[in-house]
Design a protein around this motif. Structure first.
Motif, PDB file in Angstrom:
ATOM      1  N   PHE B 393      85.784 -48.737 -22.903  1.00 30.93           N
ATOM      2  CA  PHE B 393      85.366 -49.354 -21.637  1.00 30.93           C
ATOM      3  C   PHE B 393      83.848 -49.318 -21.490  1.00 30.93           C
ATOM      4  O   PHE B 393      83.216 -50.288 -21.073  1.00 30.93           O
ATOM      5  CB  PHE B 393      86.037 -48.640 -20.454  1.00 30.93           C
ATOM      6  CG  PHE B 393      85.567 -49.141 -19.112  1.00 30.93           C
ATOM      7  CD1 PHE B 393      85.755 -50.473 -18.747  1.00 30.93           C
ATOM      8  CD2 PHE B 393      84.927 -48.296 -18.217  1.00 30.93           C
ATOM      9  CE1 PHE B 393      85.311 -50.947 -17.508  1.00 30.93           C
ATOM     10  CE2 PHE B 393      84.482 -48.760 -16.989  1.00 30.93           C
ATOM     11  CZ  PHE B 393      84.670 -50.081 -16.634  1.00 30.93           C
ATOM     12  N   LEU B 395      81.635 -49.321 -23.876  1.00 34.09           N
ATOM     13  CA  LEU B 395      81.036 -50.340 -24.751  1.00 34.09           C
ATOM     14  C   LEU B 395      81.219 -51.736 -24.165  1.00 34.09           C
ATOM     15  O   LEU B 395      80.294 -52.550 -24.146  1.00 34.09           O
ATOM     16  CB  LEU B 395      81.658 -50.270 -26.146  1.00 34.09           C
ATOM     17  CG  LEU B 395      81.356 -48.995 -26.954  1.00 34.09           C
ATOM     18  CD1 LEU B 395      82.215 -48.925 -28.209  1.00 34.09           C
ATOM     19  CD2 LEU B 395      79.883 -48.935 -27.337  1.00 34.09           C
ATOM     20  N   CYS B 396      82.428 -52.019 -23.661  1.00 33.25           N
ATOM     21  CA  CYS B 396      82.692 -53.347 -23.080  1.00 33.25           C
ATOM     22  C   CYS B 396      81.837 -53.579 -21.840  1.00 33.25           C
ATOM     23  O   CYS B 396      81.384 -54.695 -21.590  1.00 33.25           O
ATOM     24  CB  CYS B 396      84.166 -53.503 -22.718  1.00 33.25           C
ATOM     25  SG  CYS B 396      85.229 -53.586 -24.159  1.00 33.25           S
ATOM     26  N   GLY B 399      78.820 -55.332 -22.499  1.00 27.98           N
ATOM     27  CA  GLY B 399      78.850 -56.732 -22.934  1.00 27.98           C
ATOM     28  C   GLY B 399      79.503 -56.963 -24.286  1.00 27.98           C
ATOM     29  O   GLY B 399      79.639 -58.090 -24.735  1.00 27.98           O
ATOM     30  N   VAL B 400      79.896 -55.866 -24.939  1.00 29.21           N
ATOM     31  CA  VAL B 400      80.501 -55.981 -26.270  1.00 29.21           C
ATOM     32  C   VAL B 400      81.995 -56.301 -26.103  1.00 29.21           C
ATOM     33  O   VAL B 400      82.656 -55.711 -25.255  1.00 29.21           O
ATOM     34  CB  VAL B 400      80.326 -54.638 -27.017  1.00 29.21           C
ATOM     35  CG1 VAL B 400      81.041 -54.660 -28.346  1.00 29.21           C
ATOM     36  CG2 VAL B 400      78.855 -54.317 -27.192  1.00 29.21           C
ATOM     37  N   SER B 401      82.525 -57.223 -26.913  1.00 27.18           N
ATOM     38  CA  SER B 401      83.940 -57.585 -26.774  1.00 27.18           C
ATOM     39  C   SER B 401      84.833 -56.406 -27.166  1.00 27.18           C
ATOM     40  O   SER B 401      84.417 -55.515 -27.896  1.00 27.18           O
ATOM     41  CB  SER B 401      84.277 -58.776 -27.665  1.00 27.18           C
ATOM     42  OG  SER B 401      84.294 -58.372 -29.013  1.00 27.18           O
ATOM     43  N   MET B 402      86.069 -56.413 -26.672  1.00 24.27           N
ATOM     44  CA  MET B 402      87.002 -55.322 -26.970  1.00 24.27           C
ATOM     45  C   MET B 402      87.198 -55.184 -28.477  1.00 24.27           C
ATOM     46  O   MET B 402      87.218 -54.081 -29.023  1.00 24.27           O
ATOM     47  CB  MET B 402      88.329 -55.578 -26.264  1.00 24.27           C
ATOM     48  CG  MET B 402      89.372 -54.506 -26.484  1.00 24.27           C
ATOM     49  SD  MET B 402      88.842 -52.826 -26.049  1.00 24.27           S
ATOM     50  CE  MET B 402      89.304 -52.740 -24.333  1.00 24.27           C
ATOM     51  N   LYS B 404      85.151 -56.047 -30.894  1.00 23.54           N
ATOM     52  CA  LYS B 404      83.927 -55.472 -31.473  1.00 23.54           C
ATOM     53  C   LYS B 404      83.815 -53.985 -31.129  1.00 23.54           C
ATOM     54  O   LYS B 404      83.410 -53.169 -31.972  1.00 23.54           O
ATOM     55  CB  LYS B 404      82.721 -56.240 -30.933  1.00 23.54           C
ATOM     56  CG  LYS B 404      81.405 -55.810 -31.514  1.00 23.54           C
ATOM     57  CD  LYS B 404      81.095 -56.554 -32.781  1.00 23.54           C
ATOM     58  CE  LYS B 404      79.978 -55.873 -33.528  1.00 23.54           C
ATOM     59  NZ  LYS B 404      79.616 -56.568 -34.748  1.00 23.54           N
ATOM     60  N   ILE B 408      83.391 -50.959 -33.689  1.00 27.23           N
ATOM     61  CA  ILE B 408      82.280 -49.996 -33.605  1.00 27.23           C
ATOM     62  C   ILE B 408      82.815 -48.561 -33.624  1.00 27.23           C
ATOM     63  O   ILE B 408      82.311 -47.695 -34.341  1.00 27.23           O
ATOM     64  CB  ILE B 408      81.434 -50.248 -32.330  1.00 27.23           C
ATOM     65  CG1 ILE B 408      80.647 -51.562 -32.458  1.00 27.23           C
ATOM     66  CG2 ILE B 408      80.500 -49.079 -32.054  1.00 27.23           C
ATOM     67  CD1 ILE B 408      79.888 -51.963 -31.196  1.00 27.23           C
ATOM     68  N   MET B 409      83.882 -48.331 -32.865  1.00 31.74           N
ATOM     69  CA  MET B 409      84.439 -46.981 -32.781  1.00 31.74           C
ATOM     70  C   MET B 409      85.041 -46.535 -34.121  1.00 31.74           C
ATOM     71  O   MET B 409      84.876 -45.401 -34.545  1.00 31.74           O
ATOM     72  CB  MET B 409      85.521 -46.923 -31.703  1.00 31.74           C
ATOM     73  CG  MET B 409      85.016 -47.151 -30.305  1.00 31.74           C
ATOM     74  SD  MET B 409      83.980 -45.794 -29.746  1.00 31.74           S
ATOM     75  CE  MET B 409      85.203 -44.501 -29.633  1.00 31.74           C
ATOM     76  N   ARG B 411      84.288 -47.660 -37.068  1.00 31.20           N
ATOM     77  CA  ARG B 411      83.206 -47.501 -38.026  1.00 31.20           C
ATOM     78  C   ARG B 411      82.541 -46.133 -37.870  1.00 31.20           C
ATOM     79  O   ARG B 411      82.256 -45.448 -38.844  1.00 31.20           O
ATOM     80  CB  ARG B 411      82.200 -48.621 -37.792  1.00 31.20           C
ATOM     81  CG  ARG B 411      81.172 -48.730 -38.833  1.00 31.20           C
ATOM     82  CD  ARG B 411      80.415 -50.009 -38.609  1.00 31.20           C
ATOM     83  NE  ARG B 411      79.050 -49.784 -38.983  1.00 31.20           N
ATOM     84  CZ  ARG B 411      78.263 -50.720 -39.456  1.00 31.20           C
ATOM     85  NH1 ARG B 411      78.700 -51.947 -39.557  1.00 31.20           N
ATOM     86  NH2 ARG B 411      77.045 -50.446 -39.790  1.00 31.20           N
TER      87      ARG B 411
END
Lengths: 244, 448
Positions: B393, B395-396, B399-402, B404, B408-409, B411
Motif C-alpha cells: 500500500f 508503494l502504491c 504512484g507505483v502500480s500494484m 510493479k 519491487i518487493m 526483488r
C-alpha cells in the motif's frame, strides 16, 4: 479541489467516520485536530485508498473526479500524497529506486517523458540540500533502520519530489524535536502556492506555529464538530478537547 | 545394453557388476573397489523413507516407483550454440560441459587455467592424476551413511576436477555445465565433482545444471571440496533441471584452518529437489557463508538440508536461505548447526525467510542446534509470510502500480541472497531469471 460529503467509514464492522464533511479549496491549508481515536488517521488512509477501510456512505470528489473509484496508485498520479503517520520500512528497496519509479509512474500517467538517472539524481540532491537532509538517505533502504525523525523527514522529502496537488500530513509532527519539526514545516511552507493544498492532521498545536493554517477543524468521534481560523488551535491547546 | 533400475534396492545393488563390465573396464582397480564398497552401503541403507528424521518432509515414493537407466555411450547432439546460450554475458571463464553425465570435450574450453592448476574432467584426472584424486575422492562425502552419496559413488560417470596448488589464484571462474537431454527413457545421471584448493589459494566454481527438455530423469550429484589452510572458495550451484526431474545433490566441504567458503544455491527447476550443504569447519578460524534462494511453483518440492559442522574453535558460519513459493509447491528448510565439544568461541547464525505467494503453497522450516560446548554463540530464526500488505500500500500510495509494487518487493526479497554473489554477470543473469519468473507468477494483468 477536495470535497468530502457525509463520509461514513467502517473497519471490521466498527464505524469510525460517522458523517464527515470537509471542503478544501486550492491553495488552502486545513488542519484537523482531535483526540486519539477520533478518526483523523482513518480519514487520511481513506483519502490514500487503503482497502481495509470500507466506505459505507458518502462521497469524496477530488478535482471533479470520484476519488473512491480510483486505485491508490491512480490517486497518487492524480496528485494526492499521504505522509504516513508510521512510514513503512521496506528493506532491500533503495529510497532512490522507489522515488524514481514513483515519479516516473506519475510522469507516465501525465504522458510526460520519464526522467533519466542523471536528471533524477540532480533533482533529488537539490531537494535534499534545501531540506538539509543527508545525501546518504538516497542509497539507504526505504525507512529501514531510520530513526523516527528520519522517517518523517523522508516523507517530506518524498512529497517534495512528487509535488502533489493535495498533501495529507498524518501526525508528521509527532515524535519530532524542534529542529526536525522546523525542517518538516520548512518543507511544507516552501511548497505552498495558490494551486496546492494541504491537510495537516495533528494532535498538538505546536506544529501550527510553523505551518500556519487557513482553517482549523476539530474532529471528535468521527465527525467535524467545530471549525474556525488558526486561533482555534491556540484555544484547543489551552482548553483541551474536554468541551467536545 | 542399458542397465535398468526398476526402483528396488536390489536393482541398484545388482546393476553395479553390469555397470563395471560395460565401459568401465579401463578404470583403475581402486575406483572399481570404491564403487563396490559404496554399493554395499546402499544395500544396507536403501532409499530413505518418511520415518527417517532427516527425510520426514520429503516423500520419495515417486522415485522408488520410477524406472531409470544409465545413458548409453556417445554424446547426444548438443550444439555449441545451445551451450553458449547458458553462458553468462561478458564472463571470461573456463568451461567444462557434461551431457547426461558424460564429458563433452568438443563443447568445453578449459583453456589455460594457469601454472600448476588442473581443470579437467574427473574421468581424465583419475587416469592422469591418480594419486591426487585417490587421496581425496570419497574421503569426505560419507557413502556409508547417505543412500544418495552411496549411489553416486557407485555409479558416477564424470564431473569436474579442479586442483589449485598452494599460493595460487585461479583467475577465471570455472563454469561447469551439466546438460541433460531427452533420450526417450528416464536416465539415471550421477555427476561427481572434486575441488581441491591449496593453501592460501583462491577459486570460484559455478556448477550449473540445465535440461534441454522437460523429461523425467534422476540426477544425483555429489561435490567434494577441500579448502586448504587460508584458502578461499566461492561455490555456486544453479539448479535449473527439468520440471519433471528428481534432483538430489550434496555439497560436502572440508575446511582447513582460516579458510573461507561462500556457497550459493539457487533452486529453480526439478519436481523433487533435495539440496544438501554440509561444510565441516575442521580447522581453527574458518568462515562459512551459505546462501540460498529457492523458487517453487506448481507441485514442485524443494528440500534444503543444511548441516554446518563446527569442529574447531573460533569459526564463524552464516546460513541465509530465502524461499519464494507459489501454486501448490512445497519447501523445506532443515538447518542443523552441530558444534563439537572442542569448538569453543563458535559463532553460528542461521536465518530462513519464506514468502508464500499462494494459499496452497507450504513450507516446513526446522532449525536445529546441537551444541556440545558452553562457550558459543548460536542463533537461528525463521519467518514465513505473505507479501507485506502495508508495504504494498505504501508503494502504491506513491504512484507505483500494484503489479510493479509486488515486483519491487519480490526483488528486494530475493536480492537479500543474490547480492552476496561476487561474480556480477552471474548475479545479473539470475536477477533477470528471477524477474521473469515473478512476471509469470503475476500473470499479464495488474497482478492484484
Amino acid at each position: 479541489m477536495l470535497e468530502v460529503k457525509n463520509l461514513h467509514v467502517q473497519v471490521d464492522d466498527k464505524e469510525i467516520l460517522k458523517g464527515m464533511n470537509i471542503t478544501v479549496a486550492p491553495g488552502e491549508v486545513h488542519s484537523i485536530m482531535g483526540p486519539n481515536g477520533s478518526g483523523k488517521s482513518t480519514l487520511a488512509q481513506v483519502l490514500a485508498g487503503k482497502e481495509t477501510y470500507e466506505v459505507t456512505e458518502g462521497e469524496i470528489t477530488f478535482q471533479g473526479k470520484d476519488l473512491l473509484d480510483l486505485e491508490p496508485e491512480e490517486r497518487a498520479c492524480e496528485g494526492i500524497f499521504l505522509a504516513f503517520q508510521y512510514p513503512v520500512e521496506i528493506p532491500g528497496v533503495a529510497n532512490t529506486y522507489l522515488l524514481r519509479e514513483a515519479l516516473n509512474a506519475k510522469r507516465e500517467y501525465r504522458e510526460e517523458k520519464p526522467l533519466k538517472h542523471v536528471e533524477f539524481g540532480k533533482l533529488a540532491r537539490d531537494k535534499m540540500k534545501a531540506l538539509g537532509i543527508d545525501e546518504n538517505l538516497l542509497k539507504r533502504s526505504v525507512n529501514a533502520g531510520f530513526s523516527g525523525g528520519e522517517k518523517k523527514r523522508n516523507e517530506i522529502f518524498q512529497m517534495q519530489i512528487l509535488e502533489p496537488t493535495l498533501a495529507v500530513l498524518d501526525e508528521t509532527d509527532s515524535g519530532l524535536d524542534i529542529d526536525a519539526l522546523k525542517i518538516v514545516a520548512n518543507g511544507v511552507n516552501s511548497m505552498r502556492d495558490s494551486g496546492r493544498s494541504f491537510i495537516v492532521i495533528t494532535h498538538y498545536q505546536r506544529l501550527l506555529n510553523y505551518i500556519v493554517p487557513d482553517f482549523v477543524h476539530v474532529m471528535v468521534d468521527g465527525k467535524i464538530v467545530k471549525s474556525g481560523g488558526k486561533e482555534l488551535a491556540q484555544e484547543l491547546e489551552e482548553k483541551g478537547y474536554a468541551d467536545f | 545394453m542399458a542397465i535398468i533400475f526398476d526402483g528396488t534396492r536390489e536393482s541398484y545393488v545388482e546393476g553395479l557388476s553390469e555397470f563395471l563390465g560395460s565401459g568401465q573396464e579401463d578404470t583403475p582397480g581402486w575406483v572399481a573397489d570404491l564403487r563396490r564398497e559404496a554399493i554395499s552401503g546402499f544395500g544396507e541403507l536403501g532409499f530413505p523413507t518418511l520415518s527417517d528424521e532427516e527425510w520426514r518432509f520429503t516423500n520419495l515414493e515417486a522415485l522408488r516407483r520410477g524406472s531409470f537407466s544409465i545413458a548409453e555411450d556417445g554424446i547426444s547432439d548438443v550444439s555449441k550454440k545451445t551451450v553458449n546460450s547458458y553462458g553468462f554475458s561478458g564472463l571470461d571463464c573456463l568451461r567444462l560441459v557434461f551431457v547426461n553425465g558424460r564429458f563433452a570435450s568438443s563443447l568445453s574450453d578449459a583453456g589455460d587455467a594457469g601454472e600448476g592448476i588442473v581443470v579437467k574432467a574427473l574421468s581424465e584426472a583419475i587416469r592422469e592424476d591418480g594419486d591426487l584424486v585417490k587421496g581425496h575422492l570419497a574421503k569426505y562425502a560419507d557413502y556409508e551413511k547417505d543412500a544418495f552419496i552411496s549411489l553416486n559413488t557407485s555409479y558416477f560417470e564424470d564431473g569436474v576436477f579442479v586442483y589449485v596448488p598452494d599460493r595460487t589464484v585461479l583467475e577465471k571462474p570455472v563454469h561447469v555445465l551439466h546438460v541433460s537431454t531427452d533420450e526417450g527413457r528416464p536416465l539415471f545421471i550421477n555427476p561427481r565433482n572434486l575441488i581441491i584448493i591449496g593453501q592460501s589459494s583462491d577459486a570460484k566454481v559455478i556448477e550449473h545444471y540445465v535440461s534441454l527438455s522437460q523429461s523425467v530423469y534422476f540426477s544425483n550429484v555429489v561435490t567434494e571440496v577441500v579448502c586448504g589452510e587460508d584458502a578461499n572458495l566461492e561455490h555456486y550451484r544453479l539448479e535449473f533441471e527439468s520440471r519433471k526431474a528428481f534432483n538430489f545433490s550434496t555439497l560436502r566441504v572440508n575446511q582447513q584452518k582460516n579458510s573461507n567458503i561462500t556457497s550459493h544455491s539457487i533452486l529453480y527447476g526439478g519436481a523433487i529437489v533435495r539440496n544438501n550443504v554440509h561444510p565441516v569447519l575442521a580447522g581453527e578460524g574458518c568462515n562459512s557463508d551459505i546462501y540460498g534462494l529457492f523458487m517453487s511453483e506448481g507441485r514442485q518440492h524443494m528440500d534444503n538440508f543444511m548441516r554446518v559442522e563446527h569442529a574447531s574453535p573460533h569459526c564463524d558460519s552464516r546460513q541465509f536461505y530465502n524461499g519464494v513459493l507459489d501454486g501448490r509447491s512445497k519447501g523445506v528448510f532443515h538447518g542443523r548447526i552441530l558444534v563439537h565439544e572442542g569448538a569453543e568461541k563458535t559463532d553460528a547464525k542461521q536465518t530462513n525467510r519464506n514468502l508464500l505467494l499462494s494459499d496452497t503453497a507450504q513450507i516446513d522450516t526446522k532449525p536445529q542446534l546441537e551444541i556440545y560446548n558452553d562457550d558459543v554463540k548460536c542463533t537461528h530464526g525463521a519467518t514465513i509470510g505473505q507479501m507485506d500488505e502495508e508495504a504494498l500500500f505504501y508503494l502504491c500510495s506513491r504512484g507505483v502500480s500494484m503489479r510493479k509494487a509486488k515486483i519491487i518487493m519480490l526483488r528486494a526479497f530475493t536480492n537479500e541472497t543474490l547480492e552476496h554473489m561476487s561474480i556480477d554477470s552471474v548475479k545479473e543473469t539470475l536477477e533477470n531469471t528471477v524477474m521473469k519468473w515473478f512476471e509469470q507468477r503475476l500473470g499479464n494483468g495488474d497482478g492484484s
